[in-house]
Design an enzyme around this catalytic site. Structure first.
Site, PDB file in Angstrom:
ATOM      1  N   GLU A  12     -14.775   4.080   9.124  1.00  0.00           N
ATOM      2  CA  GLU A  12     -14.425   2.876   8.378  1.00  0.00           C
ATOM      3  C   GLU A  12     -14.707   1.631   9.229  1.00  0.00           C
ATOM      4  OE1 GLU A  12     -10.402   3.032   6.915  1.00  0.00           O
ATOM      5  OE2 GLU A  12     -10.657   1.198   5.750  1.00  0.00           O
ATOM      6  N   THR A  34      -5.724  -0.548  10.085  1.00  0.00           N
ATOM      7  CA  THR A  34      -6.485  -1.726  10.511  1.00  0.00           C
ATOM      8  C   THR A  34      -7.502  -1.282  11.558  1.00  0.00           C
ATOM      9  OG1 THR A  34      -6.257  -4.047  11.138  1.00  0.00           O
ATOM     10  CG2 THR A  34      -4.892  -2.523  12.353  1.00  0.00           C
TER      11      THR A  34
HETATM   12  N1  LIG Z   1      -4.643 -11.914  -2.659  1.00  0.00           N
HETATM   13  C1  LIG Z   1      -4.035 -11.122  -1.795  1.00  0.00           C
HETATM   14  N2  LIG Z   1      -3.110 -11.644  -0.946  1.00  0.00           N
HETATM   15  C2  LIG Z   1      -2.501 -10.868  -0.074  1.00  0.00           C
HETATM   16  N3  LIG Z   1      -2.720  -9.566   0.062  1.00  0.00           N
HETATM   17  C3  LIG Z   1      -3.614  -9.001  -0.743  1.00  0.00           C
HETATM   18  C4  LIG Z   1      -4.333  -9.742  -1.711  1.00  0.00           C
HETATM   19  N4  LIG Z   1      -5.149  -8.893  -2.365  1.00  0.00           N
HETATM   20  C5  LIG Z   1      -4.964  -7.669  -1.822  1.00  0.00           C
HETATM   21  N5  LIG Z   1      -4.040  -7.739  -0.856  1.00  0.00           N
HETATM   22  C6  LIG Z   1      -3.521  -6.666  -0.003  1.00  0.00           C
HETATM   23  O1  LIG Z   1      -4.351  -6.615   1.143  1.00  0.00           O
HETATM   24  C7  LIG Z   1      -4.298  -5.302   1.685  1.00  0.00           C
HETATM   25  C8  LIG Z   1      -5.678  -4.864   1.999  1.00  0.00           C
HETATM   26  O2  LIG Z   1      -6.382  -4.682   0.811  1.00  0.00           O
HETATM   27  P1  LIG Z   1      -7.667  -3.770   0.798  1.00  0.00           P
HETATM   28  O3  LIG Z   1      -8.095  -3.644  -0.603  1.00  0.00           O
HETATM   29  O4  LIG Z   1      -8.620  -4.267   1.814  1.00  0.00           O
HETATM   30  O5  LIG Z   1      -7.039  -2.420   1.361  1.00  0.00           O
HETATM   31  P2  LIG Z   1      -7.315  -0.919   0.970  1.00  0.00           P
HETATM   32  O6  LIG Z   1      -8.782  -0.707   0.933  1.00  0.00           O
HETATM   33  O7  LIG Z   1      -6.561  -0.572  -0.250  1.00  0.00           O
HETATM   34  O8  LIG Z   1      -6.631  -0.202   2.200  1.00  0.00           O
HETATM   35  P3  LIG Z   1      -7.181   0.844   3.287  1.00  0.00           P
HETATM   36  O9  LIG Z   1      -8.534   0.335   3.702  1.00  0.00           O
HETATM   37  O10 LIG Z   1      -6.191   0.760   4.392  1.00  0.00           O
HETATM   38  O11 LIG Z   1      -7.230   2.159   2.604  1.00  0.00           O
HETATM   39  C9  LIG Z   1      -3.552  -4.460   0.682  1.00  0.00           C
HETATM   40  O12 LIG Z   1      -2.229  -4.335   1.132  1.00  0.00           O
HETATM   41  C10 LIG Z   1      -3.584  -5.299  -0.587  1.00  0.00           C
HETATM   42  O13 LIG Z   1      -2.440  -5.062  -1.405  1.00  0.00           O
END
Ligand SMILES: Nc1ncnc2c1ncn2[C@@H]1O[C@H](COP(=O)(O)OP(=O)(O)OP(=O)(O)O)[C@@H](O)[C@H]1O
Length: 669
Positions: free
Chosen positions: A336, A378
């Site tokens: 990742e 992360t």
């Molecule tokens: N507008 C926003 N403001 C704050 N946080 C957000 C917003 N949109 C998404 N997030 C949050 O940011 C985080 C990262 O989102 P992302 O989609 O990159 O993670 P993911 O791909 O689901 O997670 P991972 O890669 O760990 O499996 C999540 O906790 C998501 O709920």
């Protein structure tokens, strides 16, 4: 390719019936091939042009008799119309009676392609790692490694599933070996895919674009990305861009552990969009991948059976679509991280780029470090010259002939949602699980009742689980105290243990951060909130800290007033801002000098930054390990041209000088 003087274009008149009786799809493929040769769209191609293009190594790989067949089909002028071109190819097909190719040998799948596959097998993969990263159990905090070694077992790949290759970061239990080369089976499969790409078809004119689909099955949600690139520029940098995307409704696929078929069903809406976004005639040759990240890594640790069931359900759904499904798998944290780094640097053309003469240029720019703050993990990844003391954090890549030594680490349980759960757990622990617990990271005026199960349902918190029933409800009330919040958040890291010369946290080695960085996903969401809603700049670490404290001190009603649309997330920006501050400064050791080198950004141009594009580029071999051949030959050509120019200029100067000398002598007489 203009007709030579004296030669005439083919006469108009009834064409030879070369295309009769051929299946439409096959005919369309031939038309595409013809159009590639007829790059000026004149409707005819000279035989000599075809011969010269197919000379050399490639010609040996043409099915026997192709050129001969074309020669026979060509008129005296040598100009082949499409019909004659088809006629010539028909004549060359095995057992040719002029009829369509038999089932046993599909067009484009002759010996030439077999040989191509053989050659590719020996060539290695686009993005090759010098070694695989082994996952070993490590103490608290290095959850990623613990998880991988304790329970991470990839489900047996289905025949169509790509095993790890390219950046070959294998999970525990898999053999190591030279991580740069995947199994021959994978490469074979992949090459077949590529060959199929080339047999693209046409509708209302020629569409030379190719498409690829990646489903990023994250812990918090799934996003589908459709990429597009010009067919003739597969190996150029920066040419693949995001064509469209779709956010899957509902939570990430790992949340469907108790109802796996629903995980598959959740993808339907976006897959239907893909049916519309990718031209119909390209469906069968469009590779489709699903990569699951930290949410599924956690489920894999907690419940292997459920994780396999979810993967099977999404696989079944993906297979039911007419795309070229290439597999659904759980990515390791290192994959990742590295694919996110590849995406960012590919899009910014930091590996290689085309000069204005079409030559390849190795840019002098350094690569960009990548920081991804997901929902459950992360990642930090950057190129370094320092010694990487822990080999598990080192990935050697060779891209376009250049070696890159890359440091990467993925911290499982350090994604936004898991950090928030772990923080709640710490707060409950500190207050001995009283019925009402103060929360300094929530704004004043904000209260919420939570069941213990919502906090302790994750492997990231299970060690701290109290002996109370999981349906116990506890009420939390915000007290908006930034410094107390920071204190609790700092307890999520272990800053003291380190068996290397230097560590980030949790005993993980990390060299000094160097160069520029791009910080995306929740890094971006957090800093974007600070900049746009709180209207505060973030240049230095202190700006981030001050902004976090201001958010913590802002009441719930004020926050709601500022950003009513973000209601669902508003209570968490104090904690996430403070976490980002502590992670970047105390964790990764960014200081006043290096922090301004971080760009908080979620896109490069119109393309989202994340692991998905890098993953597809790798699996489709679109980043070659070797320097593009044209790079060398172009440079060589330039030298030849320069030397010729030099010789011509010198000669001209000499001749002029002699001429002038003679003239001056004769006029003197
Ligand atoms: N507008 C926003 N403001 C704050 N946080 C957000 C917003 N949109 C998404 N997030 C949050 O940011 C985080 C990262 O989102 P992302 O989609 O990159 O993670 P993911 O791909 O689901 O997670 P991972 O890669 O760990 O499996 C999540 O906790 C998501 O709920």
């Amino acid at each position: 390719m203009a007709p030579e003087r004296g030669a005439r274009p083919p006469p108009a008149g009834p064409p030879p019936a070369g295309t009769e009786g051929l299946p439409r799809a096959f005919l369309q493929s031939l038309r595409t091939l013809f159009d590639i040769l007829d790059d000026r769209r004149r409707g005819y191609v000279h035989l000599r042009e075809i011969e010269s293009r197919w000379q050399g190594a490639e010609a040996r790989e043409l099915p026997a008799g192709v050129l001969e067949g074309l020669r026979r089909a060509a008129p005296a002028s040598g100009y082949l119309t499409f019909e004659r071109f088809v006629l010539g190819l028909r004549a060359a097909l095995p057992g040719a009676d002029g009829g369509p190719p038999g089932k046993g040998r599909a067009p484009g799948r002759g010996r030439g392609e077999e040989k191509e596959r053989e050659r590719e097998r020996g060539r290695g993969t686009a993005v090759s790692a010098s070694r695989s990263l082994e996952k070993l159990p490590s103490p608290h905090g290095a959850e990623e490694r613990r998880g991988q070694s304790a329970g991470h077992r990839e489900p047996e790949p289905e025949p169509s599933q790509p095993r790890a290759r390219g950046i070959d970061v294998k999970s525990a239990g898999q053999s190591q070996g030279d991580g740069g080369h995947g199994g021959a089976g994978d490469v074979r499969r992949h090459q077949r895919g590529r060959a199929e790409h080339r047999r693209h078809t046409i509708a209302n004119g020629v569409d030379f674009s190719m498409y690829g689909i990646v489903l990023d099955a994250g812990s918090s949600h799934t996003a589908m990305f459709i990429y597009k690139w010009p067919a003739d520029k597969e190996n150029d940098t920066g040419v693949v861009s995001e064509h469209s995307m779709c956010d899957v409704e509902g939570p990430g696929i790992s949340s469907y552990s108790s109802d796996p078929p629903a995980a598959g069903k959740s993808l339907e809406h976006c897959l239907n969009q893909a049916l519309r976004d990718v031209p119909k005639e390209k469906h069968a040759v469009t590779p489709l991948y699903l990569g699951a990240t930290a949410g599924m890594r956690l489920l894999n640790i907690a419940n292997l059976q459920a994780s396999n069931a979810v993967l099977s359900a999404v696989t079944a759904m993906l297979k039911s679509y007419p795309f070229d499904f290439r597999g659904a798998k759980i990515l390791s944290g290192e994959e990742e991280g590295v694919f996110g780094w590849v995406t960012a640097n590919y899009l910014l053309e930091n590996f290689i780029k085309r000069g204005w003469l079409g030559e390849w240029i190795q840019p002098k720019k350094k690569t960009l470090g990548a920081m991804d703050f997901g929902g459950a993990s992360t990642q930090i990844t950057f190129e370094t010259r320092d010694t990487i003391e822990d080999p598990r954090n080192e990935v050697m890549l060779k891209l376009y002939g250049q070696p890159y030594k890359v440091y990467t680490h993925s911290f499982l349980c350090y994604g936004r949602d898991q950090v928030l759960k772990r923080l709640l757990s710490k707060l409950l622990q500190a207050e001995s699980y009283q019925a009402t617990v103060p929360n300094p990271c929530w704004p004043t005026g904000y209260r919420k009742s939570l069941s213990l199960s919502s906090i302790y349902d994750s492997p990231c918190t299970e060690k701290e689980r109290p002996s109370l029933p999981l349906n116990t409800i506890i009420t939390m009330a915000g007290t908006g105290n930034g410094s107390l919040c920071a204190l609790h958040i700092s307890k999520l890291f272990n800053f003291t243990t380190c068996s290397f010369s230097r560590c980030s946290f949790d005993g993980i080695f990390q060299p000094e951060v160097s160069g520029n960085f791009i910080a995306f996903s929740a890094f971006f969401y957090t800093v974007d909130f600070i900049q746009t809603v709180m209207e505060r700049p973030v240049h230095l670490p202190k700006d981030l800290k001050d902004a976090a404290e201001t958010i913590c001190a802002t009441s719930w009603s004020e926050l709601l007033q500022k950003a009513p649309k973000l209601e669902k997330r508003l209570s968490d920006y104090c904690a996430t801002s403070m976490f980002v501050y502590l992670l970047t400064t105390r964790g990764y050791n960014f200081n006043n000098h290096s922090f301004p080198n971080i760009a908080f950004q979620k896109k490069a141009g119109e393309t989202s930054i994340g692991w998905a594009l890098g993953y597809m580029l790798n699996l489709t071999n679109m980043i070659p390990a070797e320097e593009p051949a044209s790079h060398k030959s172009m440079l060589y050509n330039y030298w030849v041209i320069l030397i010729l120019l030099f010789v011509v200029t010198t000669l001209t100067a000499l001749v002029t000088a002699v001429y002038l000398l003679r003239r001056s002598k004769s006029s003197a007489i």
